[in-house]
Scaffold this active site. Sequence first.
Site, short mmCIF file in Angstrom:
data_model
loop_
_atom_site.label_atom_id
_atom_site.label_comp_id
_atom_site.label_asym_id
_atom_site.label_seq_id
_atom_site.Cartn_x
_atom_site.Cartn_y
_atom_site.Cartn_z
N ALA A 66 0.87 -1.18 0.00
CA ALA A 66 0.00 0.00 0.00
C ALA A 66 0.90 1.23 0.00
O ALA A 66 2.05 1.17 0.43
CB ALA A 66 -0.89 -0.03 1.23
N GLY A 109 0.48 -4.99 0.79
CA GLY A 109 -0.67 -5.04 -0.12
C GLY A 109 -0.33 -5.70 -1.44
O GLY A 109 -1.22 -6.26 -2.10
N GLU A 132 4.00 -5.13 7.26
CA GLU A 132 3.21 -4.07 7.90
C GLU A 132 3.62 -3.83 9.35
O GLU A 132 3.58 -2.71 9.85
CB GLU A 132 1.71 -4.42 7.85
CG GLU A 132 1.09 -4.30 6.46
CD GLU A 132 1.18 -5.56 5.63
OE1 GLU A 132 1.97 -6.48 5.99
OE2 GLU A 132 0.48 -5.65 4.61
N1 CO8 Z 1 4.58 3.26 -0.51
C1 CO8 Z 1 4.99 4.43 -1.03
N2 CO8 Z 1 6.15 4.58 -1.70
C2 CO8 Z 1 6.93 3.48 -1.81
C3 CO8 Z 1 6.56 2.24 -1.28
C4 CO8 Z 1 5.31 2.14 -0.61
N3 CO8 Z 1 4.86 0.99 -0.11
N4 CO8 Z 1 7.54 1.35 -1.54
C5 CO8 Z 1 8.49 2.02 -2.22
N5 CO8 Z 1 8.13 3.31 -2.37
C6 CO8 Z 1 8.86 4.39 -3.04
C7 CO8 Z 1 10.04 4.85 -2.19
O1 CO8 Z 1 9.62 5.78 -1.21
C8 CO8 Z 1 10.93 5.46 -3.24
O2 CO8 Z 1 10.42 6.73 -3.58
P1 CO8 Z 1 11.40 8.03 -3.59
O3 CO8 Z 1 12.37 7.71 -4.71
O4 CO8 Z 1 10.47 9.14 -3.90
O5 CO8 Z 1 12.05 8.09 -2.28
C9 CO8 Z 1 10.71 4.56 -4.46
O6 CO8 Z 1 9.47 3.89 -4.22
C10 CO8 Z 1 11.79 3.51 -4.60
O7 CO8 Z 1 11.88 2.81 -3.38
P2 CO8 Z 1 13.29 2.56 -2.62
O8 CO8 Z 1 14.23 3.68 -2.90
O9 CO8 Z 1 12.96 2.27 -1.18
O10 CO8 Z 1 13.76 1.25 -3.38
P3 CO8 Z 1 14.73 0.12 -2.82
O11 CO8 Z 1 15.05 -0.75 -3.98
O12 CO8 Z 1 15.84 0.70 -2.04
O13 CO8 Z 1 13.83 -0.73 -1.76
C11 CO8 Z 1 11.85 -1.86 -1.01
C12 CO8 Z 1 12.72 -1.47 -2.20
C13 CO8 Z 1 12.60 -2.84 -0.10
C14 CO8 Z 1 10.61 -2.56 -1.56
C15 CO8 Z 1 11.47 -0.61 -0.19
O14 CO8 Z 1 10.97 0.38 -1.09
C16 CO8 Z 1 10.41 -0.84 0.85
O15 CO8 Z 1 10.70 -1.37 1.92
N6 CO8 Z 1 9.14 -0.43 0.59
C17 CO8 Z 1 8.06 -0.52 1.53
C18 CO8 Z 1 7.57 -1.95 1.65
C19 CO8 Z 1 6.45 -2.03 2.66
O16 CO8 Z 1 6.63 -1.79 3.85
N7 CO8 Z 1 5.25 -2.40 2.20
C20 CO8 Z 1 4.11 -2.54 3.03
C21 CO8 Z 1 3.29 -1.29 2.97
S1 CO8 Z 1 1.96 -1.32 4.14
C22 CO8 Z 1 0.77 -2.22 3.41
O17 CO8 Z 1 0.91 -2.71 2.32
C23 CO8 Z 1 -0.48 -2.35 4.19
C24 CO8 Z 1 -1.58 -2.93 3.33
C25 CO8 Z 1 -2.86 -2.92 4.05
C26 CO8 Z 1 -3.44 -1.56 4.19
C27 CO8 Z 1 -4.88 -1.70 4.32
C28 CO8 Z 1 -5.48 -0.55 5.06
C29 CO8 Z 1 -6.93 -0.76 5.33
#
Ligand code: CO8
Length: 258
Positions: A66, A109, A132
Amino acid sequence: MTTYEHILVTREDRVGVITLNRPKALNALNNALMLEVVAAAQELDADRGIGAILVTGSEKAFAAGADIKEMQAQSYQDVYLSDWFGPWDSLAQVRTPLVAAVSGYALGGGCELAMLCDVLLASETAKFGQPEITLGVIPGIGGSQRLTRAIGKAKAMDLVLTGRTIGAEEADRSGLVSRVLPAEGFLEAAKAVATTIAGMSLPATYAAKEAVNRAFETTLSEGVRFERRTFHATFATDDRTEGMTAFVEKRAPEWRHG
Ligand code: CO8
Protein backbone atom coordinates in the site's frame (compact mmCIF):
# COMPACT_ATOMS: atom_id res chain seq x y z
CA MET A 1 -11.30 0.27 -23.83
CA THR A 2 -10.96 2.81 -21.01
CA THR A 3 -7.58 4.41 -20.48
CA TYR A 4 -6.11 4.64 -17.00
CA GLU A 5 -3.47 6.69 -15.21
CA HIS A 6 -1.75 4.12 -13.00
CA ILE A 7 -2.25 0.89 -14.92
CA LEU A 8 -1.99 -0.36 -18.49
CA VAL A 9 -4.72 -2.61 -19.82
CA THR A 10 -4.28 -4.65 -22.98
CA ARG A 11 -5.95 -7.62 -24.61
CA GLU A 12 -4.05 -10.44 -26.18
CA ASP A 13 -6.60 -12.72 -27.81
CA ARG A 14 -8.68 -14.09 -24.91
CA VAL A 15 -6.31 -12.82 -22.20
CA GLY A 16 -6.76 -9.41 -20.56
CA VAL A 17 -3.53 -8.02 -19.12
CA ILE A 18 -3.52 -5.48 -16.28
CA THR A 19 -0.05 -4.03 -15.69
CA LEU A 20 0.51 -1.95 -12.56
CA ASN A 21 2.36 1.12 -13.75
CA ARG A 22 3.70 3.41 -11.04
CA PRO A 23 7.39 2.60 -11.57
CA LYS A 24 8.73 5.51 -9.50
CA ALA A 25 6.87 4.20 -6.43
CA LEU A 26 7.56 0.51 -7.14
CA ASN A 27 3.86 0.17 -8.00
CA ALA A 28 2.77 1.16 -4.49
CA LEU A 29 -0.98 0.68 -4.31
CA ASN A 30 -2.62 4.05 -3.81
CA ASN A 31 -6.35 4.57 -3.73
CA ALA A 32 -6.58 5.67 -7.37
CA LEU A 33 -4.62 2.65 -8.61
CA MET A 34 -6.86 0.34 -6.60
CA LEU A 35 -10.01 1.80 -8.14
CA GLU A 36 -8.48 1.45 -11.61
CA VAL A 37 -7.51 -2.19 -11.09
CA VAL A 38 -10.96 -3.03 -9.79
CA ALA A 39 -12.69 -1.19 -12.68
CA ALA A 40 -10.45 -2.83 -15.30
CA ALA A 41 -10.94 -6.30 -13.82
CA GLN A 42 -14.71 -5.80 -13.75
CA GLU A 43 -14.74 -4.57 -17.35
CA LEU A 44 -12.70 -7.55 -18.52
CA ASP A 45 -14.82 -9.91 -16.43
CA ALA A 46 -17.98 -8.70 -18.16
CA ASP A 47 -16.47 -9.51 -21.57
CA ARG A 48 -17.20 -13.06 -22.75
CA GLY A 49 -14.28 -12.78 -25.13
CA ILE A 50 -11.91 -12.82 -22.16
CA GLY A 51 -11.08 -16.14 -20.49
CA ALA A 52 -8.28 -15.11 -18.11
CA ILE A 53 -6.95 -11.88 -16.61
CA LEU A 54 -3.22 -11.56 -16.02
CA VAL A 55 -2.21 -9.09 -13.30
CA THR A 56 1.42 -8.07 -13.35
CA GLY A 57 3.87 -5.30 -12.46
CA SER A 58 7.41 -4.50 -13.51
CA GLU A 59 10.52 -6.64 -13.43
CA LYS A 60 11.61 -4.98 -10.17
CA ALA A 61 8.26 -4.84 -8.40
CA PHE A 62 4.87 -6.46 -8.67
CA ALA A 63 3.88 -3.97 -5.93
CA ALA A 64 5.82 -2.78 -2.87
CA GLY A 65 2.66 -2.54 -0.81
CA ALA A 66 0.00 0.00 0.00
CA ASP A 67 1.18 3.57 -0.59
CA ILE A 68 2.76 4.49 2.73
CA LYS A 69 3.05 8.16 1.76
CA GLU A 70 -0.68 8.30 1.06
CA MET A 71 -1.52 6.50 4.31
CA GLN A 72 0.87 8.44 6.54
CA ALA A 73 -1.42 11.40 7.24
CA GLN A 74 -4.66 9.45 7.56
CA SER A 75 -6.53 9.28 10.85
CA TYR A 76 -8.56 6.39 12.23
CA GLN A 77 -11.73 8.26 11.26
CA ASP A 78 -10.42 8.68 7.69
CA VAL A 79 -9.64 5.02 7.12
CA TYR A 80 -12.66 3.69 8.99
CA LEU A 81 -15.26 5.97 7.43
CA SER A 82 -13.91 5.57 3.90
CA ASP A 83 -13.50 1.79 4.39
CA TRP A 84 -9.91 2.29 3.28
CA PHE A 85 -9.04 -0.38 0.72
CA GLY A 86 -12.45 -2.06 1.02
CA PRO A 87 -12.89 -2.00 -2.80
CA TRP A 88 -10.12 -4.61 -3.17
CA ASP A 89 -12.75 -7.10 -1.91
CA SER A 90 -14.54 -6.70 -5.27
CA LEU A 91 -11.72 -8.62 -6.95
CA ALA A 92 -12.86 -11.72 -5.09
CA GLN A 93 -16.19 -11.45 -6.96
CA VAL A 94 -14.54 -11.56 -10.41
CA ARG A 95 -15.52 -14.84 -12.09
CA THR A 96 -12.79 -14.88 -14.73
CA PRO A 97 -9.60 -16.52 -13.41
CA LEU A 98 -7.06 -13.94 -12.21
CA VAL A 99 -3.46 -14.94 -12.82
CA ALA A 100 -0.82 -12.99 -10.87
CA ALA A 101 2.60 -12.79 -12.51
CA VAL A 102 4.97 -11.67 -9.76
CA SER A 103 8.47 -10.48 -10.52
CA GLY A 104 10.47 -8.70 -7.81
CA TYR A 105 8.76 -7.25 -4.72
CA ALA A 106 5.29 -8.37 -3.67
CA LEU A 107 5.17 -6.84 -0.20
CA GLY A 108 2.28 -5.96 2.08
CA GLY A 109 -0.67 -5.04 -0.12
CA GLY A 110 1.34 -6.34 -3.09
CA CYS A 111 1.48 -9.82 -1.57
CA GLU A 112 -2.21 -9.50 -0.68
CA LEU A 113 -3.13 -8.53 -4.24
CA ALA A 114 -1.19 -11.53 -5.55
CA MET A 115 -3.05 -13.76 -3.08
CA LEU A 116 -6.39 -12.31 -4.24
CA CYS A 117 -5.58 -13.86 -7.62
CA ASP A 118 -6.41 -17.48 -8.40
CA VAL A 119 -3.13 -18.64 -9.88
CA LEU A 120 0.07 -17.13 -8.49
CA LEU A 121 3.06 -17.36 -10.82
CA ALA A 122 6.40 -16.27 -9.40
CA SER A 123 9.55 -15.35 -11.21
CA GLU A 124 12.76 -16.65 -9.63
CA THR A 125 13.30 -13.01 -8.56
CA ALA A 126 10.01 -12.73 -6.64
CA LYS A 127 10.13 -11.61 -3.00
CA PHE A 128 7.05 -11.96 -0.81
CA GLY A 129 6.36 -10.55 2.62
CA GLN A 130 3.90 -8.87 4.96
CA PRO A 131 6.11 -6.14 6.50
CA GLU A 132 3.21 -4.07 7.90
CA ILE A 133 4.36 -4.82 11.47
CA THR A 134 7.50 -2.77 10.80
CA LEU A 135 5.22 0.25 10.16
CA GLY A 136 3.15 -0.26 13.31
CA VAL A 137 0.14 -1.72 11.48
CA ILE A 138 -1.04 -5.14 10.33
CA PRO A 139 -2.07 -6.55 6.93
CA GLY A 140 -5.32 -4.93 5.79
CA ILE A 141 -6.24 -6.47 2.43
CA GLY A 142 -6.79 -9.99 3.70
CA GLY A 143 -3.14 -10.92 4.28
CA SER A 144 -3.56 -12.36 7.75
CA GLN A 145 -6.36 -14.58 6.43
CA ARG A 146 -5.29 -15.59 2.92
CA LEU A 147 -1.63 -16.09 3.87
CA THR A 148 -2.63 -18.32 6.78
CA ARG A 149 -4.90 -20.39 4.56
CA ALA A 150 -2.16 -20.64 1.93
CA ILE A 151 0.87 -21.50 4.05
CA GLY A 152 -0.50 -22.42 7.49
CA LYS A 153 -0.35 -20.74 10.88
CA ALA A 154 3.30 -21.38 11.77
CA LYS A 155 4.69 -19.86 8.61
CA ALA A 156 2.11 -17.04 8.44
CA MET A 157 2.85 -16.02 12.03
CA ASP A 158 6.56 -15.98 11.20
CA LEU A 159 6.05 -13.64 8.24
CA VAL A 160 3.39 -11.39 9.80
CA LEU A 161 5.19 -11.00 13.15
CA THR A 162 8.76 -10.58 11.90
CA GLY A 163 7.94 -8.81 8.63
CA ARG A 164 10.65 -10.83 6.91
CA THR A 165 10.72 -11.33 3.17
CA ILE A 166 10.89 -14.75 1.50
CA GLY A 167 12.17 -15.61 -1.96
CA ALA A 168 10.45 -17.58 -4.69
CA GLU A 169 11.93 -20.90 -3.62
CA GLU A 170 10.67 -20.62 -0.02
CA ALA A 171 7.32 -19.30 -1.26
CA ASP A 172 7.02 -22.33 -3.53
CA ARG A 173 8.00 -24.75 -0.77
CA SER A 174 5.45 -23.11 1.55
CA GLY A 175 2.58 -23.46 -0.91
CA LEU A 176 2.16 -19.71 -1.48
CA VAL A 177 2.72 -19.85 -5.23
CA SER A 178 1.40 -22.04 -8.02
CA ARG A 179 4.70 -22.26 -9.93
CA VAL A 180 8.11 -20.62 -10.10
CA LEU A 181 9.18 -19.72 -13.64
CA PRO A 182 12.63 -18.66 -14.90
CA ALA A 183 13.34 -14.92 -14.72
CA GLU A 184 14.29 -14.90 -18.36
CA GLY A 185 11.15 -14.79 -20.49
CA PHE A 186 9.00 -14.70 -17.34
CA LEU A 187 6.19 -12.50 -18.64
CA GLU A 188 5.84 -14.49 -21.86
CA ALA A 189 5.75 -17.75 -19.90
CA ALA A 190 3.14 -16.28 -17.54
CA LYS A 191 1.06 -15.15 -20.52
CA ALA A 192 1.28 -18.68 -21.90
CA VAL A 193 -0.23 -20.03 -18.67
CA ALA A 194 -3.02 -17.43 -18.86
CA THR A 195 -3.57 -18.34 -22.53
CA THR A 196 -3.94 -22.01 -21.60
CA ILE A 197 -6.60 -21.13 -19.02
CA ALA A 198 -8.33 -18.74 -21.42
CA GLY A 199 -8.42 -21.52 -24.03
CA MET A 200 -10.75 -23.67 -21.93
CA SER A 201 -14.55 -23.58 -22.04
CA LEU A 202 -15.70 -20.39 -20.27
CA PRO A 203 -18.63 -21.92 -18.35
CA ALA A 204 -16.46 -24.85 -17.22
CA THR A 205 -13.77 -22.38 -16.13
CA TYR A 206 -16.20 -20.27 -14.12
CA ALA A 207 -17.60 -23.43 -12.51
CA ALA A 208 -14.15 -24.82 -11.69
CA LYS A 209 -13.04 -21.55 -10.08
CA GLU A 210 -16.24 -21.28 -8.07
CA ALA A 211 -15.94 -24.87 -6.87
CA VAL A 212 -12.32 -24.52 -5.71
CA ASN A 213 -13.12 -21.24 -3.95
CA ARG A 214 -16.05 -22.90 -2.19
CA ALA A 215 -13.49 -25.03 -0.32
CA PHE A 216 -12.53 -21.93 1.67
CA GLU A 217 -16.06 -20.98 2.60
CA THR A 218 -17.79 -24.17 3.67
CA THR A 219 -17.51 -27.61 5.28
CA LEU A 220 -16.07 -30.55 3.33
CA SER A 221 -19.43 -32.32 2.95
CA GLU A 222 -21.19 -29.14 1.78
CA GLY A 223 -18.30 -28.38 -0.54
CA VAL A 224 -18.42 -31.85 -2.09
CA ARG A 225 -22.20 -31.54 -2.50
CA PHE A 226 -21.74 -28.15 -4.19
CA GLU A 227 -19.11 -29.64 -6.48
CA ARG A 228 -21.37 -32.54 -7.49
CA ARG A 229 -24.32 -30.28 -8.27
CA THR A 230 -22.05 -27.99 -10.28
CA PHE A 231 -20.56 -30.99 -12.08
CA HIS A 232 -24.09 -32.11 -12.98
CA ALA A 233 -24.86 -28.58 -14.21
CA THR A 234 -21.95 -28.67 -16.68
CA PHE A 235 -23.99 -31.30 -18.58
CA ALA A 236 -26.37 -28.49 -19.57
CA THR A 237 -23.65 -26.73 -21.57
CA ASP A 238 -22.89 -27.09 -25.26
CA ASP A 239 -19.22 -27.17 -24.35
CA ARG A 240 -19.65 -30.32 -22.26
CA THR A 241 -21.16 -32.09 -25.30
CA GLU A 242 -18.42 -30.72 -27.56
CA GLY A 243 -15.58 -31.57 -25.15
CA MET A 244 -16.57 -35.22 -24.78
CA THR A 245 -17.50 -35.63 -28.46
CA ALA A 246 -14.14 -34.18 -29.50
CA PHE A 247 -12.34 -36.62 -27.22
CA VAL A 248 -14.21 -39.59 -28.68
CA GLU A 249 -13.62 -38.33 -32.24
CA LYS A 250 -9.92 -37.77 -31.44
CA ARG A 251 -9.90 -34.07 -32.32
CA ALA A 252 -9.45 -30.78 -30.51
CA PRO A 253 -12.65 -29.31 -29.06
CA GLU A 254 -14.11 -26.15 -30.53
CA TRP A 255 -15.57 -24.31 -27.59
CA ARG A 256 -18.63 -22.14 -28.02
CA HIS A 257 -18.12 -20.80 -24.50
CA GLY A 258 -21.70 -21.62 -23.79
N1 CO8 B 1 4.58 3.26 -0.51
C1 CO8 B 1 4.99 4.43 -1.03
N2 CO8 B 1 6.15 4.58 -1.70
C2 CO8 B 1 6.93 3.48 -1.81
C3 CO8 B 1 6.56 2.24 -1.28
C4 CO8 B 1 5.31 2.14 -0.61
N3 CO8 B 1 4.86 0.99 -0.11
N4 CO8 B 1 7.54 1.35 -1.54
C5 CO8 B 1 8.49 2.02 -2.22
N5 CO8 B 1 8.13 3.31 -2.37
C6 CO8 B 1 8.86 4.39 -3.04
C7 CO8 B 1 10.04 4.85 -2.19
O1 CO8 B 1 9.62 5.78 -1.21
C8 CO8 B 1 10.93 5.46 -3.24
O2 CO8 B 1 10.42 6.73 -3.58
P1 CO8 B 1 11.40 8.03 -3.59
O3 CO8 B 1 12.37 7.71 -4.71
O4 CO8 B 1 10.47 9.14 -3.90
O5 CO8 B 1 12.05 8.09 -2.28
C9 CO8 B 1 10.71 4.56 -4.46
O6 CO8 B 1 9.47 3.89 -4.22
C10 CO8 B 1 11.79 3.51 -4.60
O7 CO8 B 1 11.88 2.81 -3.38
P2 CO8 B 1 13.29 2.56 -2.62
O8 CO8 B 1 14.23 3.68 -2.90
O9 CO8 B 1 12.96 2.27 -1.18
O10 CO8 B 1 13.76 1.25 -3.38
P3 CO8 B 1 14.73 0.12 -2.82
O11 CO8 B 1 15.05 -0.75 -3.98
O12 CO8 B 1 15.84 0.70 -2.04
O13 CO8 B 1 13.83 -0.73 -1.76
C11 CO8 B 1 11.85 -1.86 -1.01
C12 CO8 B 1 12.72 -1.47 -2.20
C13 CO8 B 1 12.60 -2.84 -0.10
C14 CO8 B 1 10.61 -2.56 -1.56
C15 CO8 B 1 11.47 -0.61 -0.19
O14 CO8 B 1 10.97 0.38 -1.09
C16 CO8 B 1 10.41 -0.84 0.85
O15 CO8 B 1 10.70 -1.37 1.92
N6 CO8 B 1 9.14 -0.43 0.59
C17 CO8 B 1 8.06 -0.52 1.53
C18 CO8 B 1 7.57 -1.95 1.65
C19 CO8 B 1 6.45 -2.03 2.66
O16 CO8 B 1 6.63 -1.79 3.85
N7 CO8 B 1 5.25 -2.40 2.20
C20 CO8 B 1 4.11 -2.54 3.03
C21 CO8 B 1 3.29 -1.29 2.97
S1 CO8 B 1 1.96 -1.32 4.14
C22 CO8 B 1 0.77 -2.22 3.41
O17 CO8 B 1 0.91 -2.71 2.32
C23 CO8 B 1 -0.48 -2.35 4.19
C24 CO8 B 1 -1.58 -2.93 3.33
C25 CO8 B 1 -2.86 -2.92 4.05
C26 CO8 B 1 -3.44 -1.56 4.19
C27 CO8 B 1 -4.88 -1.70 4.32
C28 CO8 B 1 -5.48 -0.55 5.06
C29 CO8 B 1 -6.93 -0.76 5.33
